[in-house]
Design a protein around this motif. Structure first.
Motif, PDB file in Angstrom:
ATOM      1  N   VAL A  56       7.346   3.765   3.112  1.00  0.00           N
ATOM      2  CA  VAL A  56       7.643   3.147   4.405  1.00  0.00           C
ATOM      3  C   VAL A  56       9.091   2.646   4.440  1.00  0.00           C
ATOM      4  O   VAL A  56       9.779   2.725   5.449  1.00  0.00           O
ATOM      5  CB  VAL A  56       6.625   2.039   4.731  1.00  0.00           C
ATOM      6  N   TRP A  98      11.191   5.704   5.302  1.00  0.00           N
ATOM      7  CA  TRP A  98      11.190   6.087   6.725  1.00  0.00           C
ATOM      8  C   TRP A  98      12.246   5.296   7.476  1.00  0.00           C
ATOM      9  O   TRP A  98      12.912   5.809   8.366  1.00  0.00           O
ATOM     10  CB  TRP A  98       9.875   5.735   7.415  1.00  0.00           C
ATOM     11  N   PHE A 114       5.927   7.290  13.986  1.00  0.00           N
ATOM     12  CA  PHE A 114       4.746   6.635  13.427  1.00  0.00           C
ATOM     13  C   PHE A 114       4.677   5.186  13.910  1.00  0.00           C
ATOM     14  O   PHE A 114       5.638   4.428  13.774  1.00  0.00           O
ATOM     15  CB  PHE A 114       4.822   6.667  11.895  1.00  0.00           C
ATOM     16  N   ASN A 119       0.806  -1.222   0.000  1.00  0.00           N
ATOM     17  CA  ASN A 119       0.000   0.000   0.000  1.00  0.00           C
ATOM     18  C   ASN A 119       0.839   1.272   0.000  1.00  0.00           C
ATOM     19  O   ASN A 119       0.410   2.308  -0.488  1.00  0.00           O
ATOM     20  CB  ASN A 119      -0.976  -0.001   1.180  1.00  0.00           C
ATOM     21  N   PHE A 120       2.031   1.182   0.571  1.00  0.00           N
ATOM     22  CA  PHE A 120       3.008   2.266   0.447  1.00  0.00           C
ATOM     23  C   PHE A 120       4.273   1.629  -0.121  1.00  0.00           C
ATOM     24  O   PHE A 120       5.177   1.257   0.605  1.00  0.00           O
ATOM     25  CB  PHE A 120       3.242   2.970   1.787  1.00  0.00           C
ATOM     26  N   CYS A 152      -2.888   1.669   6.495  1.00  0.00           N
ATOM     27  CA  CYS A 152      -3.087   1.137   7.851  1.00  0.00           C
ATOM     28  C   CYS A 152      -3.697   2.214   8.735  1.00  0.00           C
ATOM     29  O   CYS A 152      -4.220   1.909   9.798  1.00  0.00           O
ATOM     30  CB  CYS A 152      -1.822   0.548   8.422  1.00  0.00           C
ATOM     31  N   THR A 153      -3.691   3.466   8.263  1.00  0.00           N
ATOM     32  CA  THR A 153      -4.310   4.549   9.023  1.00  0.00           C
ATOM     33  C   THR A 153      -5.737   4.863   8.551  1.00  0.00           C
ATOM     34  O   THR A 153      -6.351   5.828   9.023  1.00  0.00           O
ATOM     35  CB  THR A 153      -3.470   5.837   8.870  1.00  0.00           C
TER      36      THR A 153
HETATM   37  C1  UN1 Z   1       0.713   2.862   6.025  1.00  0.00           C
HETATM   38  O1  UN1 Z   1      -0.441   2.780   5.625  1.00  0.00           O
HETATM   39  O2  UN1 Z   1       1.410   1.813   6.190  1.00  0.00           O
HETATM   40  O3  UN1 Z   1      -0.287   8.418   7.872  1.00  0.00           O
HETATM   41  C2  UN1 Z   1       1.426   4.129   6.241  1.00  0.00           C
HETATM   42  C3  UN1 Z   1      -0.492   8.009   6.726  1.00  0.00           C
HETATM   43  C4  UN1 Z   1       0.702   7.868   5.811  1.00  0.00           C
HETATM   44  C5  UN1 Z   1       1.411   6.581   6.035  1.00  0.00           C
HETATM   45  C6  UN1 Z   1       0.573   5.351   6.117  1.00  0.00           C
HETATM   46  N1  UN1 Z   1       1.603   8.957   6.034  1.00  0.00           N
HETATM   47  O4  UN1 Z   1      -1.594   7.746   6.306  1.00  0.00           O
END
Ligand code: UN1
Length: 512
Positions: free
Chosen positions: A165, A168, A466, A160-161, A296-297
C-alpha cells in the motif's frame, strides 16, 4: 534466517531514515517485533524521536526543492530501477513479509509483485501527467491546465499489507514530483526497513539527495499524530480502521490539508440463482480466508439466493474442512496465523457476540493450540449463519469470519442488503445472467468503490483506482487517474494579444 540478514535487518535497527542515512537510537525506546508464525522475536527497532522526526522532515523539504525540478520521465526512470531491484529481492522480501505478518508465502510474494506492478505503472504514468487544454472565449488567449507536485506526502500504512500500500502511494507520488514520508505499522516495521534499504541503493547510485523517500517508525499516538497535524505535509494518505482514519482526517482537515483515506471494508459476494458454483466457491473461500481474513477487501458476507442456499452451505463447509491451517512459510498451508494474540481475542469475542445476537456457527471459530501453533495466533476460520442487521455483521472484524446470509426474491433485494452497511469498499456478484450483472453495476446497484462480476471481492489489480465509499473514506490509490490526488492543479490563461478583453464580456475602461 538468511532472508532476514540478507535484507540488512540487524538485531537492533534504527527506525528513521531519509534514504541511505539512518537516524535515531538516542531516545532508547524500542519496538520489539515478534513473529505471529512461531511467536519468536525477530528483531527490534528504535522508535523515531521528536528530534529524529524534525531532521527527517527538514531533509524531505530540502529534497523536494530538487526532486520537483527533475523532469517527470527522469523520475520515472528512478522508479523503473526500483522495480528492477524489487524483482531481485522478491523472494526474500516476500518471505520476510510472510514471517513478520503471517500471510502465506504466495501472498507475501504476491505483495512484492504488487509493488513491482505499480512501479511499471508509475514509469508509464511519468510520461502521462496530462492536463486538458481549453478554447478561450477571449481572442488571442490560450487556456490549459497543468499539474504540479505538492511537497511531502505522508503515508501511514497498516500491518496487513506491510509494503504494497505504501508503494501504491509512494511510486505514484514520486513520479508526480512529491517526496514521501512513510510511517508503517509498528507491527511490521522490518518489512518497511528492508524495503527502504532496497530503494536507498537506487537513489545512491543515481546521486540523488537524501529525503526523497523517508521512513519514520513509531507509534501512531506519537509519530502518526505528528504527521497528521504537521502543516509541512500537504497530503496524508491513511490506511487503517474507521476510528483512527476519522481522527486522522479531522486533524488533516483542521489544517485544510488533503487526505486520501482507505478505511474499513465490509464486503459481500452475492450468489444469485444463476451463479456458477464451481466458479464462485474458490472465490468465496479465498476472499474469506486469504490473509486470514485480514484484507480490507476480505469477503465478510455471503448473500445466497434461497434456491441454492442448502447446496452452497454444504459445499462451503466441505471446502472449509479441507483447509490446511499452519505456518504460512509452508506452501502446503492455506491459512496462516492472525497478526497477534490481541487479534485472536477480537476474533473470538466476535464469534461469541454473533452467537449471542442469533448467529449459528456452522464451522470453525476455535483457537488452535499444540505443536506448530505455539504463537497462540492460529484460529480456524468460521462460517456463521447470520442476518445482516446483527451489530457484529455491521462491523469489520479483521479475521476469517464469514457471515452466510440467505435472501429470497429478486437481486434488487440482495443489493439492498449488500449496501446496508456503513462501509463501501468491495463487492461482487456471481451470476450467469447478463441482466443481473448489469443491474449490479447500474446506478441502482452496488454502492462500493469496487464492483466485480464472477470474481471475488479481494485481489484487485493495481491498474484500477483502489478505494471505497461511505465510511471507507472515499480515497483512491494506485491506478487509473489516482495520480491527480498527489498534485495541485493549475488553470493557466495566456494572453498573446495586444488587448485585454475581460471574460463574461465585462467592460472596464480606465482613462489614459
Ligand atoms: C488492503 O487490504 O488494504 O485487492 C489492500 C486486494 C489487494 C490489496 C488490499 N490488492 O485484496
Amino acid at each position: 534466517m538468511d532472508f532476514i540478514t540478507g535484507l540488512g535487518i540487524a538485531d537492533v535497527n534504527y527506525g528513521a531514515s531519509t534514504g541511505a542515512r539512518w537516524h535515531g537510537g538516542a531516545s532508547g525506546a524500542k519496538i520489539m517485533v515478534n513473529s505471529p508464525v512461531d511467536g519468536k522475536k525477530i528483531a527490534s527497532v528504535y522508535e523515531t524521536s521528536a528530534e529524529d522526526y524534525e531532521n527527517v522532515v527538514a531533509e524531505a523539504q530540502k529534497a523536494f526543492k530538487e526532486w520537483r525540478l527533475l523532469p517527470a520521465p527522469k523520475r520515472g526512470e528512478i522508479i523503473r530501477q526500483i522495480g528492477l531491484r524489487l524483482r531481485e529481492h522478491k523472494e526474500a522480501l516476500g518471505t520476510l513479509i510472510s514471517y513478520e505478518m503471517g500471510k502465506p508465502l504466495q501472498e507475501g510474494w504476491g505483495e512484492v509483485q504488487e509493488m513491482i506492478d505499480i512501479c511499471d505503472f508509475a514509469v508509464g504514468q511519468s510520461r502521462m501527467l496530462y492536463g486538458f487544454t481549453m478554447h478561450s472565449e477571449r481572442a488571442r488567449h490560450r487556456m490549459y491546465e497543468q499539474f504540479h507536485p505538492m511537497g511531502i506526502v505522508g503515508i501511514l500504512t497498516a500491518f496487513n499489507f506491510p509494503v504494497a500500500v505504501w508503494s501504491w502511494n509512494a511510486m505514484i507520488a514520486a513520479v508526480c514530483g512529491d517526496v514521501c514520508l512513510w510511517k508503517p505499522s509498528s507491527r511490521t516495521p522490518l518489512s518497511a526497513i528492508a524495503t527502504q534499504k532496497i530503494i536507498a541503493r537506487v537513489l545512491e547510485k543515481n546521486d540523488l539527495p537524501e529525503g526523497i523517500f523517508s521512513l519514520v517508525i513509531g507509534k501512531g499516538s506519537t509519530v502518526g499524530e505528528k504527521m497528521v497535524t504537521d502543516g509541512r505535509i500537504p497530503i496524508i494518505s491513511f490506511t487503517g480502521s474507521v476510528p483512527v482514519g476519522r481522527h486522522a482526517a479531522e486533524m488533516v482537515s483542521k489544517r485544510l490539508g488533503k487526505s486520501i483515506l482507505e478505511l474499513s471494508g465490509n464486503n459481500a459476494i452475492i450468489m444469485t440463482e444463476h451463479a456458477d458454483l464451481a466458479l464462485a466457491l474458490p472465490a468465496v473461500v479465498f476472499g474469506a480466508v486469504g490473509t486470514a481474513g485480514q484484507r480490507c477487501t476480505t469477503t465478510r458476507r455471503l448473500l445466497v439466493h434461497e434456491s441454492i442456499y442448502p447446496k452452497v452451505r454444504e459445499a462451503l463447509v466441505k471446502a472449509y474442512e479441507s483447509l490446511r491451517i499452519g505456518s504460512p512459510l509452508d506452501e502446503a498451508n492455506h491459512v496462516g496465523p492472525l497478526v497477534s494474540r490481541k487479534a485472536v481475542k477480537t476474533y473470538v469475542d466476535a464469534i461469541r457476540e454473533v452467537q449471542q445476537q442469533g448467529g449459528a456457527v456452522l464451522w470453525g471459530g476455535e483457537v488452535l493450540s499444540g505443536r506448530g501453533y505455539e504463537s497462540g495466533c492460529y484460529v480456524t476460520p468460521a462460517i456463521v449463519e447470520s442476518e445482516n442487521h446483527y451489530p457484529v455483521v455491521q462491523q469489520e472484524i479483521f479475521g476469517p469470519l464469514l457471515h452466510l446470509i440467505k435472501y429470497s426474491g429478486s437481486l434488487s433485494g440482495a443489493i439492498a442488503i449488500q449496501n446496508d452497511v456503513r462501509q463501501g469498499l468491495s463487492s461482487a456478484v456471481f451470476t450467469g445472467d447478463l441482466g443481473q450483472a448489469e443491474e449490479f453495476l447500474s446506478p441502482a446497484g452496488s454502492d462500493c468503490g469496487i464492483a466485480n462480476v464472477n470474481i471475488g471481492t479481494s485481489g484487485a489489480e493495481i491498474g484500477g483506482a483502489f478505494g471505497g465509499e461511505k465510511e471507507t473514506g472515499g480515497g483512491r490509490e494506485a491506478g487509473s487517474d489516482a495520480w491527480k490526488a498527489y498534485m495541485r492543479r493549475q488553470a493557466v490563461t495566456v494572453n498573446y494579444g495586444a488587448e485585454l478583453p475581460l471574460a463574461q464580456g465585462i467592460r472596464f475602461e480606465i482613462g489614459a
